[in-house]
Design an enzyme around this catalytic site. Sequence first.
Site, PDB file in Angstrom:
ATOM      1  N   HIS A   1       1.125  -1.201  -0.175  1.00 51.54           N
ATOM      2  CA  HIS A   1       0.078   0.104  -0.058  1.00 51.54           C
ATOM      3  C   HIS A   1       1.011   0.881   0.325  1.00 51.54           C
ATOM      4  CE1 HIS A   1      -4.038   1.459   0.182  1.00 51.54           C
ATOM      5  NE2 HIS A   1      -4.765   1.017   0.472  1.00 51.54           N
TER       6      HIS A   1
ATOM      7  N   ASP B   1      -2.218   1.781  -4.649  1.00 51.47           N
ATOM      8  CA  ASP B   1      -3.417   1.718  -4.210  1.00 51.47           C
ATOM      9  C   ASP B   1      -5.426   1.324  -4.511  1.00 51.47           C
ATOM     10  OD1 ASP B   1      -5.117   3.512  -6.347  1.00 51.47           O
ATOM     11  OD2 ASP B   1      -3.653   4.888  -6.012  1.00 51.47           O
TER      12      ASP B   1
END
Length: 411
Positions: free
Chosen positions: A381, A385
């Site tokens: 992350h 995304d």
Amino acid sequence: MAIENITMPQLGESVTEGTISKWLVSPGDHVHKYDPLCEVLTDKVNAEVPSSFEGEIVELIASEDETVAVGEVICTVKTGSSETIARPEAEPGLDPDAAVPEPEAEKGKKVRYSPAVLKLSQEYDIDLNRVKGTGREGRITRKDLLKIIESRGNEAKPAPARHTPPASRPLPVREAGEEDTVIPVTGVRKAIANNMARSKQEIPHAWMMVEADVTNLVRYRDAVKEEFKRREGFNLTYFAFFVKAVARALKEYPALNSTWAGDAIIQKHDVNISIAVAAEDRLYVPVIKHADEKSIKGIAREIAVLAQKARAGKLAPEDMEGGTFTVNNTGSFGSVQSMGIINHPQAAILQVESIVKRPVIMEEGMFAARDIVNLCLSIDHRILDGLVSGRFLKRVKEILEAITPETAPLY
């Protein structure tokens, strides 16, 4: 005559340590240059360490199942020449387990000890100032401490750990006749554990999943698999189609083909797909290089070859290097949903689950039995995304659902 040090080599990209799984020589053995000395396991490869020169084995510094950092001495060899071979972080002629005097310019008689010596002395409460070393120039070696520990017999016990269980928390009572099985953590298990722990500690994982209808893929592959096996000599697996689809999607969404570099994100130009291969208690992740440029036949061949080499313990360091994205065939075990741990330092891993027959509503409300597969994606992350990851998964799904002999030729 000279005593030469042999150090742990770097056996792959980003490899920082290796575990001695088996020594192939003993002290006193004569070895020629390039003779194998030991087998070493890393989180990427199982390989042999060759001798850098000809000579007689003096001492095996590292023990079997011991993990050693790249550049640390693993054994010493006596050669017939005083010529020194340069090696990283190793001084020829010095015993790495010995106490080494500080430079003469410093006052006093301070000495520094190897990590192995310090560890043993602390665990067994040994005063190093009272130990007479048998190493070169009186240096204290690990073997000196082991002799002291052995001489204590049953009284030799490691110092108690700092954090002992409180008195209010008694240990559980063992039932009569109950026996636990103690399984030593071997080098390969340690390597896997360390790599997985590093990935989870450093990478903030996120996860998403899509379903794909691969009915056309299944029909296509099943129709040609027997002729393909007779013609090519290896199996045409479903997995080859999935790897090809992922490689195509990565070219369109290169963000998934990246690594985290602290103050930058590096998007890799080459699409090199790592595939997970299990062999008993070992897990290997060999790499299909330039998967986007290969046909389905070419990918199927590499899957077969790499899997065979992994199970035979014949993978070379170059077979494990350069991976940019991992595809894991968890469906081969019947799994239908899983959350993969990212293959550090890559940005993502895709779990291809088991293909299952399911009733699906088709046009005009009619039901039909279709072949459905779950595609489970774990992402870093920091790099990715949900938007780009979702688009990537959607594209993989589209490619798989549109597979026909025309859109996915084997050759």
